[in-house]
Write a protein that holds these residues in place. Structure first.
Motif, PDB file in Angstrom:
ATOM      1  N   VAL A  90      71.425 -30.338  26.271  1.00  0.00           N
ATOM      2  CA  VAL A  90      71.084 -31.256  27.356  1.00  0.00           C
ATOM      3  C   VAL A  90      70.779 -30.396  28.578  1.00  0.00           C
ATOM      4  CG1 VAL A  90      71.837 -33.209  28.766  1.00  0.00           C
ATOM      5  CG2 VAL A  90      72.636 -32.996  26.392  1.00  0.00           C
ATOM      6  N   ARG A  91      69.537 -30.421  29.023  1.00  0.00           N
ATOM      7  CA  ARG A  91      69.115 -29.615  30.167  1.00  0.00           C
ATOM      8  C   ARG A  91      69.488 -30.359  31.450  1.00  0.00           C
ATOM      9  NH1 ARG A  91      67.207 -25.320  28.303  1.00  0.00           N
ATOM     10  NH2 ARG A  91      65.857 -25.191  26.481  1.00  0.00           N
ATOM     11  N   GLU A  92      70.741 -30.120  31.856  1.00  0.00           N
ATOM     12  CA  GLU A  92      71.283 -30.820  33.012  1.00  0.00           C
ATOM     13  C   GLU A  92      72.424 -30.008  33.610  1.00  0.00           C
ATOM     14  OE1 GLU A  92      73.107 -34.958  32.794  1.00  0.00           O
ATOM     15  OE2 GLU A  92      70.963 -35.361  32.680  1.00  0.00           O
ATOM     16  N   GLU A  93      72.729 -30.261  34.855  1.00  0.00           N
ATOM     17  CA  GLU A  93      73.861 -29.642  35.537  1.00  0.00           C
ATOM     18  C   GLU A  93      75.073 -30.546  35.399  1.00  0.00           C
ATOM     19  OE1 GLU A  93      73.678 -26.578  37.087  1.00  0.00           O
ATOM     20  OE2 GLU A  93      71.660 -26.542  36.251  1.00  0.00           O
ATOM     21  N   GLY A  94      76.239 -29.973  35.541  1.00  0.00           N
ATOM     22  CA  GLY A  94      77.461 -30.764  35.557  1.00  0.00           C
ATOM     23  C   GLY A  94      78.213 -30.708  34.241  1.00  0.00           C
ATOM     24  N   HIS A  95      79.418 -31.267  34.273  1.00  0.00           N
ATOM     25  CA  HIS A  95      80.293 -31.269  33.105  1.00  0.00           C
ATOM     26  C   HIS A  95      80.230 -32.636  32.444  1.00  0.00           C
ATOM     27  CE1 HIS A  95      83.525 -30.171  30.486  1.00  0.00           C
ATOM     28  NE2 HIS A  95      84.291 -31.157  30.926  1.00  0.00           N
ATOM     29  N   GLY A  96      79.660 -32.673  31.267  1.00  0.00           N
ATOM     30  CA  GLY A  96      79.552 -33.915  30.520  1.00  0.00           C
ATOM     31  C   GLY A  96      78.216 -34.593  30.726  1.00  0.00           C
ATOM     32  N   SER A  97      77.654 -35.105  29.650  1.00  0.00           N
ATOM     33  CA  SER A  97      76.375 -35.792  29.748  1.00  0.00           C
ATOM     34  C   SER A  97      76.447 -37.207  29.184  1.00  0.00           C
ATOM     35  CB  SER A  97      75.301 -35.000  29.014  1.00  0.00           C
ATOM     36  OG  SER A  97      75.701 -34.739  27.684  1.00  0.00           O
ATOM     37  N   TYR A  98      77.510 -37.514  28.487  1.00  0.00           N
ATOM     38  CA  TYR A  98      77.673 -38.844  27.904  1.00  0.00           C
ATOM     39  C   TYR A  98      78.621 -39.647  28.778  1.00  0.00           C
ATOM     40  CZ  TYR A  98      78.660 -42.451  24.418  1.00  0.00           C
ATOM     41  OH  TYR A  98      78.783 -43.639  23.760  1.00  0.00           O
ATOM     42  N   PRO A  99      78.257 -40.767  29.273  1.00  0.00           N
ATOM     43  CA  PRO A  99      77.077 -41.591  29.053  1.00  0.00           C
ATOM     44  C   PRO A  99      76.035 -41.481  30.173  1.00  0.00           C
ATOM     45  CG  PRO A  99      78.741 -42.930  30.094  1.00  0.00           C
ATOM     46  CD  PRO A  99      79.309 -41.532  29.980  1.00  0.00           C
ATOM     47  N   PHE A 100      75.979 -40.358  30.840  1.00  0.00           N
ATOM     48  CA  PHE A 100      75.126 -40.224  32.024  1.00  0.00           C
ATOM     49  C   PHE A 100      73.665 -39.917  31.723  1.00  0.00           C
ATOM     50  CE2 PHE A 100      79.474 -38.790  32.936  1.00  0.00           C
ATOM     51  CZ  PHE A 100      79.867 -39.864  33.716  1.00  0.00           C
ATOM     52  N   ASN A 101      73.399 -39.195  30.664  1.00  0.00           N
ATOM     53  CA  ASN A 101      72.031 -38.845  30.289  1.00  0.00           C
ATOM     54  C   ASN A 101      71.594 -39.800  29.171  1.00  0.00           C
ATOM     55  OD1 ASN A 101      70.167 -37.374  28.308  1.00  0.00           O
ATOM     56  ND2 ASN A 101      69.971 -36.123  30.153  1.00  0.00           N
ATOM     57  N   ARG A 102      70.497 -40.533  29.387  1.00  0.00           N
ATOM     58  CA  ARG A 102      70.074 -41.546  28.421  1.00  0.00           C
ATOM     59  C   ARG A 102      69.796 -40.969  27.033  1.00  0.00           C
ATOM     60  NH1 ARG A 102      65.639 -45.006  31.416  1.00  0.00           N
ATOM     61  NH2 ARG A 102      66.470 -44.289  33.386  1.00  0.00           N
ATOM     62  N   CYS A 103      69.104 -39.846  26.999  1.00  0.00           N
ATOM     63  CA  CYS A 103      68.767 -39.218  25.719  1.00  0.00           C
ATOM     64  C   CYS A 103      70.038 -38.792  24.978  1.00  0.00           C
ATOM     65  CB  CYS A 103      67.852 -38.019  25.972  1.00  0.00           C
ATOM     66  SG  CYS A 103      67.555 -36.976  24.526  1.00  0.00           S
ATOM     67  N   ALA A 104      70.948 -38.147  25.692  1.00  0.00           N
ATOM     68  CA  ALA A 104      72.197 -37.708  25.062  1.00  0.00           C
ATOM     69  C   ALA A 104      73.017 -38.911  24.606  1.00  0.00           C
ATOM     70  CB  ALA A 104      73.002 -36.853  26.035  1.00  0.00           C
ATOM     71  N   THR A 105      73.039 -39.959  25.403  1.00  0.00           N
ATOM     72  CA  THR A 105      73.801 -41.159  25.049  1.00  0.00           C
ATOM     73  C   THR A 105      73.249 -41.796  23.774  1.00  0.00           C
ATOM     74  OG1 THR A 105      74.409 -41.552  27.345  1.00  0.00           O
ATOM     75  CG2 THR A 105      74.536 -43.452  25.855  1.00  0.00           C
ATOM     76  N   ARG A 106      71.921 -41.924  23.674  1.00  0.00           N
ATOM     77  CA  ARG A 106      71.312 -42.475  22.451  1.00  0.00           C
ATOM     78  C   ARG A 106      71.658 -41.615  21.237  1.00  0.00           C
ATOM     79  NH1 ARG A 106      66.746 -43.142  25.610  1.00  0.00           N
ATOM     80  NH2 ARG A 106      65.845 -41.271  24.691  1.00  0.00           N
ATOM     81  N   THR A 107      71.585 -40.296  21.422  1.00  0.00           N
ATOM     82  CA  THR A 107      71.841 -39.378  20.312  1.00  0.00           C
ATOM     83  C   THR A 107      73.299 -39.441  19.868  1.00  0.00           C
ATOM     84  OG1 THR A 107      70.094 -37.931  21.162  1.00  0.00           O
ATOM     85  CG2 THR A 107      71.614 -36.981  19.560  1.00  0.00           C
ATOM     86  N   VAL A 108      74.217 -39.438  20.827  1.00  0.00           N
ATOM     87  CA  VAL A 108      75.644 -39.518  20.500  1.00  0.00           C
ATOM     88  C   VAL A 108      75.973 -40.875  19.882  1.00  0.00           C
ATOM     89  CG1 VAL A 108      77.975 -39.560  21.469  1.00  0.00           C
ATOM     90  CG2 VAL A 108      76.353 -37.796  22.191  1.00  0.00           C
ATOM     91  N   ASP A 109      75.430 -41.955  20.433  1.00  0.00           N
ATOM     92  CA  ASP A 109      75.678 -43.286  19.867  1.00  0.00           C
ATOM     93  C   ASP A 109      75.190 -43.364  18.421  1.00  0.00           C
ATOM     94  OD1 ASP A 109      76.853 -44.154  22.210  1.00  0.00           O
ATOM     95  OD2 ASP A 109      75.142 -45.385  22.847  1.00  0.00           O
ATOM     96  N   THR A 110      74.008 -42.826  18.155  1.00  0.00           N
ATOM     97  CA  THR A 110      73.476 -42.819  16.791  1.00  0.00           C
ATOM     98  C   THR A 110      74.389 -42.042  15.860  1.00  0.00           C
ATOM     99  OG1 THR A 110      71.205 -43.036  17.578  1.00  0.00           O
ATOM    100  CG2 THR A 110      71.501 -42.130  15.370  1.00  0.00           C
ATOM    101  N   TYR A 111      74.902 -40.913  16.340  1.00  0.00           N
ATOM    102  CA  TYR A 111      75.826 -40.111  15.529  1.00  0.00           C
ATOM    103  C   TYR A 111      77.123 -40.877  15.255  1.00  0.00           C
ATOM    104  CZ  TYR A 111      79.164 -36.450  14.312  1.00  0.00           C
ATOM    105  OH  TYR A 111      80.134 -35.717  13.692  1.00  0.00           O
ATOM    106  N   LEU A 112      77.696 -41.469  16.298  1.00  0.00           N
ATOM    107  CA  LEU A 112      78.971 -42.167  16.140  1.00  0.00           C
ATOM    108  C   LEU A 112      78.849 -43.442  15.294  1.00  0.00           C
ATOM    109  CD1 LEU A 112      80.432 -41.781  19.739  1.00  0.00           C
ATOM    110  CD2 LEU A 112      81.106 -40.525  17.674  1.00  0.00           C
ATOM    111  N   LEU A 113      77.740 -44.159  15.444  1.00  0.00           N
ATOM    112  CA  LEU A 113      77.578 -45.424  14.728  1.00  0.00           C
ATOM    113  C   LEU A 113      77.047 -45.257  13.311  1.00  0.00           C
ATOM    114  CD1 LEU A 113      76.112 -47.544  17.653  1.00  0.00           C
ATOM    115  CD2 LEU A 113      78.408 -47.716  16.665  1.00  0.00           C
TER     116      LEU A 113
END
Length: 125
Positions: A90-113
């Motif tokens: 995730v090309r972003e600053e900060g600690h943690g991208s879920y649920p803040f980055n839409r792309c990462a959130t979709r990807t993590v949700d797909t993995y978890l579900l």
């Protein structure tokens, strides 16, 4: 971990932390070394995290994370084993991208579900 710096090491370690992170180093170094006298031996300095034969495990990492450096996530994914550790960058600053980055959130949700990991080399901007 079985790595236990003593009180005598704290000053040098604090200076290294502050030099590495002038903005956050002082705040982080104050709490990082408070556990050096815990009465537990710990397991090892570099525990085996291999998971050969396991289902794919998604490892998510921000390139600008000041707390858990991106390079460590790449090592973690590699150590999990061939075909097991899947790194999502995730090309972003900060600690943690879920649920803040839409792309990462979709990807993590797909993995978890659904248990589906993204293709190797997937990057979210």
């Amino acid at each position: 971990s079985d790595v236990r710096p003593g009180a005598a090491d704290e000053e040098a370690m604090r200076k290294r932390t502050e030099a590495a992170s002038p903005i956050f180093g002082r705040a982080w170094s104050g709490s990082v070394y408070v556990c050096y006298e815990w009465p537990f031996d710990g397991e090892s300095a570099t525990p085996d995290v291999g998971a050969d034969g396991a289902a794919p495990i998604l490892v998510v990492a921000n390139t600008g994370d000041p707390t858990t450096p991106y390079e460590g996530a790449g090592r973690m994914a590699a150590e999990l084993g061939e075909g097991v550790g899947v790194l999502l960058t995730v090309r972003e600053e900060g600690h943690g991208s879920y649920p803040f980055n839409r792309c990462a959130t979709r990807t993590v949700d797909t993995y978890l579900l659904h248990g589906t990991t993204p293709p190797a080399g997937t990057t979210c901007s």
